[in-house]
Design an enzyme around this catalytic site. Sequence first.
Site, PDB file in Angstrom:
ATOM      1  N   ARG A 165       0.128   4.340   0.602  1.00 52.77           N
ATOM      2  CA  ARG A 165      -0.138   5.264   1.706  1.00 52.77           C
ATOM      3  C   ARG A 165       0.266   4.615   3.025  1.00 52.77           C
ATOM      4  O   ARG A 165      -0.185   3.530   3.366  1.00 52.77           O
ATOM      5  CB  ARG A 165      -1.623   5.649   1.730  1.00 52.77           C
ATOM      6  CG  ARG A 165      -1.941   6.623   2.853  1.00 52.77           C
ATOM      7  CD  ARG A 165      -3.325   7.216   2.739  1.00 52.77           C
ATOM      8  NE  ARG A 165      -4.356   6.215   2.578  1.00 52.77           N
ATOM      9  CZ  ARG A 165      -5.654   6.504   2.577  1.00 52.77           C
ATOM     10  NH1 ARG A 165      -6.047   7.734   2.695  1.00 52.77           N
ATOM     11  NH2 ARG A 165      -6.542   5.550   2.421  1.00 52.77           N
TER      12      ARG A 165
ATOM     13  N   ARG B 174      -7.572  10.219  -5.524  1.00 50.48           N
ATOM     14  CA  ARG B 174      -8.273  10.799  -4.381  1.00 50.48           C
ATOM     15  C   ARG B 174      -7.421  11.843  -3.672  1.00 50.48           C
ATOM     16  O   ARG B 174      -7.843  12.429  -2.685  1.00 50.48           O
ATOM     17  CB  ARG B 174      -8.643   9.696  -3.383  1.00 50.48           C
ATOM     18  CG  ARG B 174      -9.851   8.888  -3.829  1.00 50.48           C
ATOM     19  CD  ARG B 174     -10.213   7.846  -2.790  1.00 50.48           C
ATOM     20  NE  ARG B 174     -11.470   7.192  -3.133  1.00 50.48           N
ATOM     21  CZ  ARG B 174     -11.800   5.966  -2.801  1.00 50.48           C
ATOM     22  NH1 ARG B 174     -10.944   5.243  -2.118  1.00 50.48           N
ATOM     23  NH2 ARG B 174     -12.954   5.454  -3.128  1.00 50.48           N
ATOM     24  N   ALA B 175      -6.190  12.042  -4.177  1.00 53.59           N
ATOM     25  CA  ALA B 175      -5.261  13.017  -3.582  1.00 53.59           C
ATOM     26  C   ALA B 175      -4.983  12.680  -2.122  1.00 53.59           C
ATOM     27  O   ALA B 175      -4.820  13.555  -1.285  1.00 53.59           O
ATOM     28  CB  ALA B 175      -5.803  14.436  -3.703  1.00 53.59           C
TER      29      ALA B 175
ATOM     30  N   GLU C  56      -5.905   4.562  -7.027  1.00 58.74           N
ATOM     31  CA  GLU C  56      -6.990   4.941  -6.115  1.00 58.74           C
ATOM     32  C   GLU C  56      -6.556   6.086  -5.210  1.00 58.74           C
ATOM     33  O   GLU C  56      -7.271   7.076  -5.044  1.00 58.74           O
ATOM     34  CB  GLU C  56      -7.423   3.743  -5.265  1.00 58.74           C
ATOM     35  CG  GLU C  56      -8.598   4.090  -4.353  1.00 58.74           C
ATOM     36  CD  GLU C  56      -8.778   3.083  -3.227  1.00 58.74           C
ATOM     37  OE1 GLU C  56      -9.899   2.986  -2.725  1.00 58.74           O
ATOM     38  OE2 GLU C  56      -7.797   2.423  -2.839  1.00 58.74           O
ATOM     39  N   ASN C  57      -5.380   5.959  -4.636  1.00 55.72           N
ATOM     40  CA  ASN C  57      -4.901   6.990  -3.709  1.00 55.72           C
ATOM     41  C   ASN C  57      -4.556   8.293  -4.410  1.00 55.72           C
ATOM     42  O   ASN C  57      -4.889   9.380  -3.933  1.00 55.72           O
ATOM     43  CB  ASN C  57      -3.681   6.468  -2.941  1.00 55.72           C
ATOM     44  CG  ASN C  57      -4.073   5.529  -1.822  1.00 55.72           C
ATOM     45  OD1 ASN C  57      -4.752   5.913  -0.889  1.00 55.72           O
ATOM     46  ND2 ASN C  57      -3.675   4.275  -1.929  1.00 55.72           N
TER      47      ASN C  57
ATOM     48  N   GLN D 230       0.842  -1.191   0.000  1.00 58.70           N
ATOM     49  CA  GLN D 230       0.000   0.000   0.000  1.00 58.70           C
ATOM     50  C   GLN D 230       0.882   1.247   0.000  1.00 58.70           C
ATOM     51  O   GLN D 230       1.706   1.425   0.896  1.00 58.70           O
ATOM     52  CB  GLN D 230      -0.889  -0.025   1.250  1.00 58.70           C
ATOM     53  CG  GLN D 230      -1.512   1.286   1.665  1.00 58.70           C
ATOM     54  CD  GLN D 230      -2.561   1.783   0.687  1.00 58.70           C
ATOM     55  OE1 GLN D 230      -2.262   2.632  -0.139  1.00 58.70           O
ATOM     56  NE2 GLN D 230      -3.760   1.237   0.786  1.00 58.70           N
TER      57      GLN D 230
ATOM     58  N   GLU E 275      -8.471   0.153   2.295  1.00 56.98           N
ATOM     59  CA  GLU E 275      -7.886  -0.049   3.634  1.00 56.98           C
ATOM     60  C   GLU E 275      -8.400   1.000   4.626  1.00 56.98           C
ATOM     61  O   GLU E 275      -8.603   0.710   5.796  1.00 56.98           O
ATOM     62  CB  GLU E 275      -6.359   0.000   3.575  1.00 56.98           C
ATOM     63  CG  GLU E 275      -5.714  -0.256   4.934  1.00 56.98           C
ATOM     64  CD  GLU E 275      -4.199  -0.329   4.886  1.00 56.98           C
ATOM     65  OE1 GLU E 275      -3.570  -0.139   5.934  1.00 56.98           O
ATOM     66  OE2 GLU E 275      -3.644  -0.569   3.791  1.00 56.98           O
ATOM     67  N   ARG E 276      -8.639   2.221   4.151  1.00 55.88           N
ATOM     68  CA  ARG E 276      -9.137   3.273   5.040  1.00 55.88           C
ATOM     69  C   ARG E 276     -10.517   2.897   5.589  1.00 55.88           C
ATOM     70  O   ARG E 276     -10.808   3.092   6.774  1.00 55.88           O
ATOM     71  CB  ARG E 276      -9.198   4.595   4.262  1.00 55.88           C
ATOM     72  CG  ARG E 276      -9.649   5.801   5.073  1.00 55.88           C
ATOM     73  CD  ARG E 276      -9.387   7.082   4.277  1.00 55.88           C
ATOM     74  NE  ARG E 276     -10.084   8.214   4.865  1.00 55.88           N
ATOM     75  CZ  ARG E 276     -11.286   8.620   4.510  1.00 55.88           C
ATOM     76  NH1 ARG E 276     -11.938   7.969   3.554  1.00 55.88           N
ATOM     77  NH2 ARG E 276     -11.854   9.650   5.090  1.00 55.88           N
TER      78      ARG E 276
END
Length: 301
Positions: A53, A132-133, A128-129, A51, A95-96
């Site tokens: 992030r 979505r910034a 995805e991340n 991941q 994951e969030r």
Amino acid sequence: MKKPEKRGLGRGLSALMADVQIEPAPEAGEPPRSKPDQMVPLDLLEPNPDQPRRQFSEDALKELADSIREKGVIQPLIVRPSKKVEGRYEIVAGERRWRASQLAQQHEVPVILRELDDTEVLEIAIIENIQRADLNPVEEAMGYRQLMDRFGHTQDKVAEALGKSRSHIANLLRLLQLPEEVLDHLREGRMTAGHARALITTENPADLARQVIKGQLSVRETEKLAKQGSEPKSAKPRNRAPEKDADTRALEQDLSANLGMRVTIEHWADGSGRIVVGYKDLDDLDRLCGALSAATVTAFD
């Protein structure tokens, strides 16, 4: 000897991303945009080790947890079967939501199950991340570096697949040349990528970064400070090489971006010169040796 074909990015990113809802979640009362395949207990899910992030805002997670308590998880998570333990699942996207569901004391979440390889999982996680910034500049750069190092993608291919310019990819990758202290400032939002880029070619970026943060300097002021910090401190005149031309500086930047390390080119009066590659640790050195070995094999293939 026939070279193995390099795999292109994804098997069609539009197809892969069809189930990964980048736009905001539907309002209360609206049906989910993707129908889940099943409900899975939270303890059977594991995060994606790749991941991009690494940091999750506690305030944002609490806010999402409050929403989940009230409305449930509206968007299903994308998962794939775990490679480690049969009956478990690895989170590809969401994951969030999984973390927030734990805070909300939920027992299970809706998922969409997909058979994806490692490259596709990493691509989806990064896309995805980024769209979505949600990634800080260091996480974004590390994601690009993973795609290039692990799967052999070029900067041009990454830029094309993610809808970014090549210069954006190259500039972010250059940030990884900075010492860890400066990267921490970036991760925590104490300085911007623009500030950090101004420090890349300086001899003491960590010291200058502390001055930038303490003085709350603008990017323009940081660039001026970086130029001053690169000047020799001795007042005595010295024999200095002519100022580098634009082509040489551009070549330094391209080499630095491709290697993920600081590269300087020096020309001498007799027409000779040298290329200096700086590495931060032994992992960097191993990666450099691997790149040089691969280039040697290709040259004699």
